[in-house]
Enzyme design. Structure first.
Site, PDB file in Angstrom:
ATOM      1  N   LYS A  98       0.824  -1.216   0.000  1.00 16.31           N
ATOM      2  CA  LYS A  98       0.000   0.000   0.000  1.00 16.31           C
ATOM      3  C   LYS A  98       0.858   1.267   0.000  1.00 16.31           C
ATOM      4  O   LYS A  98       0.642   2.178  -0.806  1.00 16.31           O
ATOM      5  CB  LYS A  98      -0.928   0.019   1.225  1.00 16.31           C
ATOM      6  CG  LYS A  98      -1.951  -1.093   1.266  1.00 16.31           C
ATOM      7  CD  LYS A  98      -2.902  -0.926   2.424  1.00 16.31           C
ATOM      8  CE  LYS A  98      -2.262  -1.080   3.788  1.00 16.31           C
ATOM      9  NZ  LYS A  98      -1.722  -2.428   4.036  1.00 16.31           N
TER      10      LYS A  98
ATOM     11  N   ASN B  75      -3.345   6.304   5.897  1.00 12.98           N
ATOM     12  CA  ASN B  75      -2.499   5.464   6.744  1.00 12.98           C
ATOM     13  C   ASN B  75      -1.016   5.750   6.538  1.00 12.98           C
ATOM     14  O   ASN B  75      -0.177   5.182   7.203  1.00 12.98           O
ATOM     15  CB  ASN B  75      -2.788   3.985   6.444  1.00 12.98           C
ATOM     16  CG  ASN B  75      -2.397   3.072   7.582  1.00 12.98           C
ATOM     17  OD1 ASN B  75      -2.686   3.355   8.736  1.00 12.98           O
ATOM     18  ND2 ASN B  75      -1.724   1.975   7.262  1.00 12.98           N
TER      19      ASN B  75
ATOM     20  N   HIS C 171      -3.550  -9.673  10.321  1.00 17.37           N
ATOM     21  CA  HIS C 171      -4.428  -9.099  11.344  1.00 17.37           C
ATOM     22  C   HIS C 171      -5.533 -10.049  11.806  1.00 17.37           C
ATOM     23  O   HIS C 171      -6.617  -9.595  12.195  1.00 17.37           O
ATOM     24  CB  HIS C 171      -5.068  -7.805  10.825  1.00 17.37           C
ATOM     25  CG  HIS C 171      -4.093  -6.770  10.390  1.00 17.37           C
ATOM     26  ND1 HIS C 171      -3.105  -6.279  11.220  1.00 17.37           N
ATOM     27  CD2 HIS C 171      -3.941  -6.133   9.189  1.00 17.37           C
ATOM     28  CE1 HIS C 171      -2.397  -5.370  10.558  1.00 17.37           C
ATOM     29  NE2 HIS C 171      -2.874  -5.280   9.325  1.00 17.37           N
TER      30      HIS C 171
END
Length: 470
Positions: free
Chosen positions: A120, A143, A190
Protein backbone atom coordinates in the site's frame (compact mmCIF):
# COMPACT_ATOMS: atom_id res chain seq x y z
CA UNK A 1 -22.57 15.12 11.26
CA UNK A 2 -23.50 18.61 12.39
CA UNK A 3 -20.35 19.59 14.25
CA UNK A 4 -21.66 22.65 16.09
CA UNK A 5 -24.58 20.67 17.52
CA UNK A 6 -22.72 17.51 18.57
CA UNK A 7 -20.19 16.44 21.19
CA UNK A 8 -17.34 14.08 20.33
CA UNK A 9 -15.15 11.71 22.30
CA UNK A 10 -11.84 11.06 20.57
CA UNK A 11 -10.40 7.77 21.85
CA UNK A 12 -6.72 7.11 21.17
CA UNK A 13 -4.33 10.04 20.82
CA UNK A 14 -1.93 8.74 18.22
CA UNK A 15 -1.35 10.65 14.98
CA UNK A 16 -4.89 10.13 13.65
CA UNK A 17 -6.62 10.75 16.99
CA UNK A 18 -4.79 14.01 17.58
CA UNK A 19 -5.56 15.12 14.01
CA UNK A 20 -9.27 14.32 14.52
CA UNK A 21 -9.45 16.35 17.71
CA UNK A 22 -7.71 19.32 16.07
CA UNK A 23 -9.99 19.22 13.05
CA UNK A 24 -13.17 18.97 15.12
CA UNK A 25 -12.13 21.79 17.43
CA UNK A 26 -11.06 24.10 14.60
CA UNK A 27 -14.27 23.45 12.65
CA UNK A 28 -16.68 24.32 15.44
CA UNK A 29 -17.58 21.07 17.19
CA UNK A 30 -19.68 21.77 20.27
CA UNK A 31 -17.42 19.82 22.62
CA UNK A 32 -14.36 17.67 22.00
CA UNK A 33 -13.29 15.24 24.73
CA UNK A 34 -10.03 13.31 24.45
CA UNK A 35 -9.03 10.02 26.09
CA UNK A 36 -6.24 7.47 25.92
CA UNK A 37 -5.69 4.60 28.35
CA UNK A 38 -1.98 4.59 27.50
CA UNK A 39 0.20 6.79 29.68
CA UNK A 40 3.49 7.72 28.06
CA UNK A 41 5.31 10.88 27.06
CA UNK A 42 3.70 10.99 23.60
CA UNK A 43 0.18 10.79 25.00
CA UNK A 44 0.97 13.37 27.69
CA UNK A 45 2.36 15.72 25.04
CA UNK A 46 -0.74 15.22 22.87
CA UNK A 47 -3.07 15.93 25.82
CA UNK A 48 -1.17 19.09 26.70
CA UNK A 49 -1.28 20.32 23.12
CA UNK A 50 -4.97 19.53 22.61
CA UNK A 51 -6.20 20.95 25.92
CA UNK A 52 -4.39 24.18 25.01
CA UNK A 53 -6.80 24.63 22.07
CA UNK A 54 -9.91 23.86 24.13
CA UNK A 55 -10.29 20.06 24.13
CA UNK A 56 -11.24 18.40 27.41
CA UNK A 57 -9.03 15.59 28.75
CA UNK A 58 -10.95 12.69 30.29
CA UNK A 59 -9.70 10.50 33.12
CA UNK A 60 -10.47 6.81 33.35
CA UNK A 61 -12.72 7.52 36.35
CA UNK A 62 -14.80 10.06 34.42
CA UNK A 63 -14.99 8.12 31.17
CA UNK A 64 -18.38 6.52 31.75
CA UNK A 65 -20.04 9.87 32.53
CA UNK A 66 -18.46 11.53 29.49
CA UNK A 67 -19.64 8.68 27.23
CA UNK A 68 -23.22 9.47 28.23
CA UNK A 69 -22.73 13.13 27.24
CA UNK A 70 -21.13 12.47 23.86
CA UNK A 71 -23.00 11.92 20.60
CA UNK A 72 -20.18 10.43 18.51
CA UNK A 73 -17.12 8.30 19.28
CA UNK A 74 -14.07 8.96 17.10
CA UNK A 75 -12.13 5.70 17.36
CA UNK A 76 -8.40 5.38 16.71
CA UNK A 77 -7.55 2.63 14.17
CA UNK A 78 -5.47 0.99 16.89
CA UNK A 79 -8.54 0.30 19.06
CA UNK A 80 -10.63 -2.72 17.96
CA UNK A 81 -14.34 -2.21 17.33
CA UNK A 82 -15.09 -4.93 19.89
CA UNK A 83 -13.29 -3.02 22.65
CA UNK A 84 -15.51 -2.15 25.61
CA UNK A 85 -15.63 1.56 24.73
CA UNK A 86 -17.07 1.26 21.19
CA UNK A 87 -19.32 -1.57 22.35
CA UNK A 88 -20.88 0.76 24.94
CA UNK A 89 -21.50 3.42 22.26
CA UNK A 90 -23.02 0.87 19.91
CA UNK A 91 -25.36 -0.44 22.63
CA UNK A 92 -26.49 3.12 23.27
CA UNK A 93 -27.30 3.52 19.57
CA UNK A 94 -24.59 6.14 19.11
CA UNK A 95 -22.36 6.64 16.11
CA UNK A 96 -18.75 5.38 15.84
CA UNK A 97 -16.45 6.85 13.21
CA UNK A 98 -12.73 7.04 12.52
CA UNK A 99 -10.45 9.90 11.53
CA UNK A 100 -10.66 8.77 7.90
CA UNK A 101 -14.46 9.10 7.95
CA UNK A 102 -14.26 12.67 9.25
CA UNK A 103 -11.56 13.38 6.68
CA UNK A 104 -13.39 12.11 3.59
CA UNK A 105 -16.50 14.05 4.62
CA UNK A 106 -14.33 17.18 4.66
CA UNK A 107 -12.72 16.59 1.25
CA UNK A 108 -13.91 18.48 -1.83
CA UNK A 109 -11.49 16.86 -4.28
CA UNK A 110 -11.15 13.47 -6.01
CA UNK A 111 -9.69 10.58 -4.03
CA UNK A 112 -7.45 7.76 -5.17
CA UNK A 113 -7.76 5.14 -2.40
CA UNK A 114 -5.39 2.18 -2.09
CA UNK A 115 -5.82 -0.90 0.07
CA UNK A 116 -4.36 -4.40 0.21
CA UNK A 117 -2.36 -6.54 2.58
CA UNK A 118 1.03 -5.53 1.21
CA UNK A 119 2.41 -2.78 -1.01
CA UNK A 120 0.00 0.00 0.00
CA UNK A 121 2.59 2.56 1.06
CA UNK A 122 4.85 1.88 -1.92
CA UNK A 123 1.95 2.18 -4.38
CA UNK A 124 0.52 5.32 -2.76
CA UNK A 125 3.95 6.94 -2.86
CA UNK A 126 4.40 5.96 -6.52
CA UNK A 127 1.00 7.42 -7.47
CA UNK A 128 1.66 10.61 -5.53
CA UNK A 129 5.04 11.12 -7.18
CA UNK A 130 3.61 10.47 -10.66
CA UNK A 131 0.77 12.94 -10.13
CA UNK A 132 3.18 15.56 -8.81
CA UNK A 133 5.43 15.01 -11.83
CA UNK A 134 2.31 15.66 -13.94
CA UNK A 135 1.90 19.06 -12.31
CA UNK A 136 -1.09 18.05 -10.19
CA UNK A 137 -1.57 19.03 -6.54
CA UNK A 138 -1.41 15.64 -4.87
CA UNK A 139 -0.99 14.68 -1.22
CA UNK A 140 -0.27 11.18 0.12
CA UNK A 141 -2.50 10.75 3.16
CA UNK A 142 -4.49 8.31 5.26
CA UNK A 143 -2.50 5.46 6.74
CA UNK A 144 0.68 7.04 5.33
CA UNK A 145 1.79 10.65 5.22
CA UNK A 146 -0.73 13.12 6.61
CA UNK A 147 -4.04 12.21 8.25
CA UNK A 148 -6.85 13.02 5.82
CA UNK A 149 -8.29 15.66 8.16
CA UNK A 150 -4.93 17.47 8.13
CA UNK A 151 -4.87 17.99 4.37
CA UNK A 152 -8.55 18.56 3.48
CA UNK A 153 -8.29 22.36 3.56
CA UNK A 154 -4.94 22.36 1.74
CA UNK A 155 -6.25 20.19 -1.10
CA UNK A 156 -9.32 22.33 -1.71
CA UNK A 157 -11.29 21.49 -4.86
CA UNK A 158 -8.35 21.19 -7.26
CA UNK A 159 -6.14 18.70 -5.45
CA UNK A 160 -6.05 14.91 -5.42
CA UNK A 161 -5.99 12.94 -2.17
CA UNK A 162 -3.98 9.72 -2.60
CA UNK A 163 -5.08 7.80 0.46
CA UNK A 164 -3.69 4.59 1.92
CA UNK A 165 -6.60 2.82 3.61
CA UNK A 166 -6.02 -0.03 6.07
CA UNK A 167 -8.47 -2.70 7.18
CA UNK A 168 -8.53 -1.02 10.61
CA UNK A 169 -9.69 2.24 9.00
CA UNK A 170 -12.28 0.41 6.91
CA UNK A 171 -13.99 -0.75 10.11
CA UNK A 172 -15.17 2.82 10.77
CA UNK A 173 -15.22 4.29 7.24
CA UNK A 174 -18.63 4.63 5.60
CA UNK A 175 -18.74 7.64 3.26
CA UNK A 176 -15.69 7.16 1.03
CA UNK A 177 -16.41 7.21 -2.71
CA UNK A 178 -12.97 7.09 -4.34
CA UNK A 179 -12.78 8.12 -7.98
CA UNK A 180 -10.17 5.37 -8.30
CA UNK A 181 -10.15 2.50 -5.79
CA UNK A 182 -7.07 0.26 -5.93
CA UNK A 183 -6.96 -3.20 -4.31
CA UNK A 184 -3.48 -4.73 -4.48
CA UNK A 185 -3.74 -8.16 -2.82
CA UNK A 186 -5.32 -10.01 0.09
CA UNK A 187 -3.31 -12.49 2.14
CA UNK A 188 -3.38 -13.52 5.80
CA UNK A 189 -2.93 -10.59 8.17
CA UNK A 190 -4.43 -9.10 11.34
CA UNK A 191 -6.32 -12.29 12.19
CA UNK A 192 -5.87 -11.49 15.88
CA UNK A 193 -8.05 -8.44 15.18
CA UNK A 194 -10.45 -9.66 12.47
CA UNK A 195 -10.72 -13.29 13.68
CA UNK A 196 -10.83 -15.00 10.27
CA UNK A 197 -10.08 -14.46 6.59
CA UNK A 198 -13.74 -14.05 5.69
CA UNK A 199 -14.00 -10.95 7.87
CA UNK A 200 -10.69 -9.61 6.61
CA UNK A 201 -11.67 -10.08 2.95
CA UNK A 202 -15.03 -8.43 3.60
CA UNK A 203 -13.34 -5.39 5.11
CA UNK A 204 -11.01 -5.03 2.14
CA UNK A 205 -13.95 -5.22 -0.26
CA UNK A 206 -15.63 -2.34 1.58
CA UNK A 207 -13.33 0.07 -0.24
CA UNK A 208 -15.57 -0.50 -3.28
CA UNK A 209 -18.96 -0.56 -1.58
CA UNK A 210 -20.00 3.02 -2.48
CA UNK A 211 -18.57 3.03 -6.00
CA UNK A 212 -20.92 3.67 -8.90
CA UNK A 213 -20.59 3.40 -12.66
CA UNK A 214 -18.84 6.78 -12.60
CA UNK A 215 -15.85 5.47 -10.64
CA UNK A 216 -13.03 3.03 -11.32
CA UNK A 217 -11.81 -0.10 -9.53
CA UNK A 218 -8.18 -1.05 -10.22
CA UNK A 219 -7.83 -4.72 -9.28
CA UNK A 220 -4.99 -7.25 -9.22
CA UNK A 221 -5.91 -9.91 -11.78
CA UNK A 222 -3.20 -12.24 -10.39
CA UNK A 223 -4.88 -12.43 -6.96
CA UNK A 224 -7.94 -14.70 -7.09
CA UNK A 225 -9.63 -12.97 -4.16
CA UNK A 226 -9.08 -9.48 -5.53
CA UNK A 227 -10.13 -10.53 -9.04
CA UNK A 228 -13.44 -11.74 -7.60
CA UNK A 229 -14.16 -8.20 -6.33
CA UNK A 230 -14.90 -7.28 -9.96
CA UNK A 231 -18.19 -9.17 -9.63
CA UNK A 232 -19.22 -7.18 -6.55
CA UNK A 233 -18.69 -3.58 -7.67
CA UNK A 234 -20.59 -1.21 -9.94
CA UNK A 235 -17.38 0.65 -10.78
CA UNK A 236 -15.63 0.28 -14.14
CA UNK A 237 -12.97 -2.39 -13.58
CA UNK A 238 -9.40 -1.99 -14.75
CA UNK A 239 -7.09 -4.95 -14.11
CA UNK A 240 -3.33 -5.14 -13.74
CA UNK A 241 -1.21 -8.28 -14.07
CA UNK A 242 2.45 -9.26 -14.17
CA UNK A 243 1.55 -12.57 -15.84
CA UNK A 244 -0.77 -11.91 -18.76
CA UNK A 245 -2.22 -9.20 -20.97
CA UNK A 246 -5.35 -7.70 -19.42
CA UNK A 247 -7.58 -4.69 -20.00
CA UNK A 248 -5.39 -2.28 -18.05
CA UNK A 249 -1.75 -2.57 -16.97
CA UNK A 250 0.49 -5.48 -17.90
CA UNK A 251 4.02 -6.46 -18.92
CA UNK A 252 4.78 -7.44 -22.48
CA UNK A 253 8.22 -8.23 -23.88
CA UNK A 254 9.84 -6.87 -20.74
CA UNK A 255 8.01 -3.54 -20.97
CA UNK A 256 5.36 -1.89 -18.80
CA UNK A 257 2.21 -1.36 -20.86
CA UNK A 258 -1.20 0.22 -20.38
CA UNK A 259 -4.02 -0.62 -22.78
CA UNK A 260 -1.68 -1.12 -25.71
CA UNK A 261 0.68 1.76 -24.91
CA UNK A 262 4.29 0.81 -24.21
CA UNK A 263 5.81 2.87 -21.41
CA UNK A 264 9.35 1.81 -20.37
CA UNK A 265 11.38 -1.38 -19.83
CA UNK A 266 10.85 -3.28 -16.61
CA UNK A 267 14.63 -3.36 -16.15
CA UNK A 268 14.61 0.43 -15.61
CA UNK A 269 12.46 0.23 -12.47
CA UNK A 270 14.98 0.66 -9.60
CA UNK A 271 13.16 -1.74 -7.25
CA UNK A 272 13.65 -5.52 -7.22
CA UNK A 273 10.95 -8.18 -6.90
CA UNK A 274 7.80 -9.18 -8.75
CA UNK A 275 5.71 -7.53 -6.04
CA UNK A 276 7.20 -4.17 -7.00
CA UNK A 277 6.35 -4.79 -10.65
CA UNK A 278 2.78 -5.33 -9.51
CA UNK A 279 2.84 -2.16 -7.39
CA UNK A 280 4.18 -0.18 -10.36
CA UNK A 281 1.43 -1.51 -12.64
CA UNK A 282 -1.23 -0.53 -10.09
CA UNK A 283 0.31 2.96 -9.87
CA UNK A 284 0.39 3.25 -13.67
CA UNK A 285 -3.30 2.31 -13.95
CA UNK A 286 -4.43 4.72 -11.22
CA UNK A 287 -2.29 7.57 -12.56
CA UNK A 288 -3.49 7.13 -16.13
CA UNK A 289 -7.10 7.22 -14.91
CA UNK A 290 -6.32 10.50 -13.12
CA UNK A 291 -4.92 12.04 -16.29
CA UNK A 292 -1.17 11.56 -15.87
CA UNK A 293 0.88 11.52 -19.04
CA UNK A 294 3.37 8.84 -20.08
CA UNK A 295 6.36 11.15 -19.63
CA UNK A 296 5.48 11.84 -15.98
CA UNK A 297 4.89 8.14 -15.29
CA UNK A 298 8.23 7.14 -16.78
CA UNK A 299 10.16 9.92 -15.03
CA UNK A 300 8.65 9.25 -11.61
CA UNK A 301 8.94 5.45 -11.66
CA UNK A 302 12.45 5.36 -13.14
CA UNK A 303 13.65 7.56 -10.28
CA UNK A 304 11.64 5.87 -7.53
CA UNK A 305 13.94 4.53 -4.81
CA UNK A 306 11.43 2.91 -2.50
CA UNK A 307 10.24 3.83 0.99
CA UNK A 308 11.90 3.75 4.37
CA UNK A 309 11.94 0.43 6.20
CA UNK A 310 10.99 -1.54 3.09
CA UNK A 311 14.02 -3.51 1.85
CA UNK A 312 16.19 -0.49 2.68
CA UNK A 313 19.94 -1.11 2.58
CA UNK A 314 21.29 0.36 5.80
CA UNK A 315 25.00 -0.24 5.27
CA UNK A 316 27.80 -2.78 5.33
CA UNK A 317 30.05 -3.88 8.17
CA UNK A 318 32.96 -6.30 7.77
CA UNK A 319 31.44 -7.60 4.55
CA UNK A 320 27.96 -8.10 6.05
CA UNK A 321 25.12 -6.04 4.57
CA UNK A 322 22.32 -4.84 6.86
CA UNK A 323 18.85 -4.62 5.25
CA UNK A 324 15.88 -3.01 7.02
CA UNK A 325 12.53 -4.51 6.03
CA UNK A 326 10.74 -3.68 9.27
CA UNK A 327 7.60 -2.89 7.28
CA UNK A 328 7.19 -6.63 6.60
CA UNK A 329 4.65 -7.18 9.37
CA UNK A 330 3.10 -10.35 7.94
CA UNK A 331 4.26 -13.66 6.47
CA UNK A 332 3.47 -12.84 2.84
CA UNK A 333 5.48 -9.64 2.97
CA UNK A 334 8.47 -11.42 4.51
CA UNK A 335 8.28 -14.17 1.87
CA UNK A 336 8.42 -11.54 -0.87
CA UNK A 337 11.38 -9.88 0.80
CA UNK A 338 13.29 -13.15 1.01
CA UNK A 339 12.66 -13.75 -2.69
CA UNK A 340 13.82 -10.24 -3.58
CA UNK A 341 17.07 -10.03 -1.58
CA UNK A 342 20.15 -11.15 -3.46
CA UNK A 343 22.62 -13.53 -1.86
CA UNK A 344 22.45 -15.43 1.42
CA UNK A 345 20.87 -13.93 4.53
CA UNK A 346 20.53 -14.35 8.26
CA UNK A 347 16.89 -13.48 8.90
CA UNK A 348 15.56 -11.64 11.96
CA UNK A 349 11.94 -12.68 12.53
CA UNK A 350 9.51 -12.13 15.39
CA UNK A 351 7.60 -9.53 17.39
CA UNK A 352 3.92 -9.22 18.26
CA UNK A 353 1.81 -12.14 17.13
CA UNK A 354 -1.02 -11.39 14.66
CA UNK A 355 -2.79 -14.74 14.80
CA UNK A 356 -1.63 -16.54 11.69
CA UNK A 357 0.48 -19.56 10.80
CA UNK A 358 4.25 -19.09 10.42
CA UNK A 359 4.89 -22.49 8.85
CA UNK A 360 4.48 -21.17 5.27
CA UNK A 361 7.31 -18.73 5.98
CA UNK A 362 9.73 -21.50 6.90
CA UNK A 363 8.56 -23.72 4.08
CA UNK A 364 9.43 -20.92 1.64
CA UNK A 365 12.78 -20.42 3.39
CA UNK A 366 13.90 -23.93 2.56
CA UNK A 367 15.80 -23.60 -0.69
CA UNK A 368 15.90 -19.81 -0.41
CA UNK A 369 18.85 -17.59 0.40
CA UNK A 370 18.09 -17.69 4.13
CA UNK A 371 20.82 -19.72 5.81
CA UNK A 372 19.85 -19.00 9.42
CA UNK A 373 16.97 -17.39 11.33
CA UNK A 374 17.29 -15.49 14.61
CA UNK A 375 13.93 -15.54 16.42
CA UNK A 376 13.10 -12.76 18.85
CA UNK A 377 10.19 -11.00 20.51
CA UNK A 378 6.94 -11.95 22.21
CA UNK A 379 6.05 -14.65 19.67
CA UNK A 380 9.53 -16.22 19.49
CA UNK A 381 8.46 -19.62 20.84
CA UNK A 382 5.46 -19.79 18.51
CA UNK A 383 7.72 -18.95 15.56
CA UNK A 384 10.24 -21.56 16.78
CA UNK A 385 7.50 -24.19 16.87
CA UNK A 386 6.60 -23.38 13.24
CA UNK A 387 10.25 -23.62 12.22
CA UNK A 388 10.65 -27.05 13.78
CA UNK A 389 7.41 -28.31 12.23
CA UNK A 390 8.77 -27.21 8.85
CA UNK A 391 12.12 -28.94 9.52
CA UNK A 392 13.97 -25.63 9.39
CA UNK A 393 16.48 -26.12 12.19
CA UNK A 394 19.08 -23.42 11.48
CA UNK A 395 17.62 -21.15 14.14
CA UNK A 396 18.70 -19.25 17.21
CA UNK A 397 16.21 -18.14 19.86
CA UNK A 398 17.07 -14.74 21.31
CA UNK A 399 14.08 -12.77 22.55
CA UNK A 400 15.47 -9.24 23.23
CA UNK A 401 15.57 -7.31 19.94
CA UNK A 402 18.89 -5.52 20.47
CA UNK A 403 20.75 -8.71 21.32
CA UNK A 404 19.04 -10.57 18.47
CA UNK A 405 20.43 -8.07 15.95
CA UNK A 406 23.91 -8.54 17.37
CA UNK A 407 23.56 -12.32 17.28
CA UNK A 408 22.43 -12.14 13.65
CA UNK A 409 25.52 -10.08 12.79
CA UNK A 410 27.83 -12.54 14.56
CA UNK A 411 26.14 -15.44 12.76
CA UNK A 412 26.43 -13.91 9.29
CA UNK A 413 29.51 -14.63 7.18
CA UNK A 414 31.27 -12.18 4.93
CA UNK A 415 29.19 -11.60 1.80
CA UNK A 416 25.89 -12.40 3.55
CA UNK A 417 23.07 -10.12 4.73
CA UNK A 418 21.44 -9.44 8.06
CA UNK A 419 17.82 -9.08 6.95
CA UNK A 420 15.22 -7.67 9.34
CA UNK A 421 11.94 -8.91 7.85
CA UNK A 422 9.96 -9.79 10.98
CA UNK A 423 6.66 -11.20 9.61
CA UNK A 424 5.12 -9.81 12.80
CA UNK A 425 3.80 -6.59 14.28
CA UNK A 426 6.14 -4.40 16.31
CA UNK A 427 3.92 -3.63 19.28
CA UNK A 428 5.55 -6.02 21.74
CA UNK A 429 8.49 -3.63 22.13
CA UNK A 430 7.91 -0.65 19.82
CA UNK A 431 5.20 1.87 19.01
CA UNK A 432 5.41 1.19 15.27
CA UNK A 433 7.33 -0.66 12.58
CA UNK A 434 9.10 2.67 11.91
CA UNK A 435 10.45 2.77 15.44
CA UNK A 436 11.58 -0.86 15.13
CA UNK A 437 13.36 -0.09 11.86
CA UNK A 438 14.98 3.01 13.35
CA UNK A 439 16.24 0.92 16.27
CA UNK A 440 17.73 -1.61 13.83
CA UNK A 441 19.58 1.23 12.11
CA UNK A 442 20.79 2.55 15.46
CA UNK A 443 22.19 -0.87 16.39
CA UNK A 444 23.96 -1.12 13.04
CA UNK A 445 25.57 2.28 13.63
CA UNK A 446 26.58 1.27 17.14
CA UNK A 447 28.16 -1.95 15.83
CA UNK A 448 29.96 0.08 13.19
CA UNK A 449 31.30 2.45 15.86
CA UNK A 450 32.40 -0.52 17.96
CA UNK A 451 34.12 -2.21 15.03
CA UNK A 452 37.55 -1.06 16.21
CA UNK A 453 37.08 -3.42 19.16
CA UNK A 454 36.33 -6.41 16.95
CA UNK A 455 39.11 -8.93 16.49
CA UNK A 456 39.81 -9.47 12.76
CA UNK A 457 38.48 -12.82 11.54
CA UNK A 458 40.90 -15.71 11.86
CA UNK A 459 39.49 -17.22 8.68
CA UNK A 460 36.96 -16.16 6.08
CA UNK A 461 33.46 -16.27 7.48
CA UNK A 462 34.60 -16.50 11.13
CA UNK A 463 34.18 -13.49 13.43
CA UNK A 464 35.18 -13.19 17.09
CA UNK A 465 33.33 -10.48 19.01
CA UNK A 466 35.01 -9.24 22.19
CA UNK A 467 32.46 -6.51 23.02
CA UNK A 468 28.72 -6.96 23.10
CA UNK A 469 27.79 -3.57 24.52
CA UNK A 470 25.23 -2.86 27.19
Amino acid sequence: MLLERQSFLVAGLSRSGSASARYLKSHGAAQVYIYDDVEDENVRAAIESLTAIGCHAVSKEDLSAVCEKCDILVLSPGIPVDHALPVSFRRAGKRIVGEAEIGVRALHCPVVAVTGTNGKTTTVTMIDEILRASGKKSIACGNVGKPITSCADELGENGIAVAEISSFQLETLYSLVPHVAVVLNVTEDHLNRHYNMENYIFLKSRLLKNSTESEYAVLNYDDDTVRSFAEKTKAKVIFFSTRERVDGGYIEEGTFCFRGERLFPVSELPLDGEHNLSNALAAICASKLMGAGNAAICTALKSFRGIRHRLQKVGELNGVTFIDDSKATNVDSAVKAIASVKGESVLLVGGKDKGYDYEPLFEKMRGSGVVHAVLYGENAFRVLNAALKSNFTAVTLCRPFDIAVRVAYLTAHKGQNVLLSPASASFDSFRSYEERGDRFIEIYKKLRDESTRVVPPAAEGVREEIYLGE
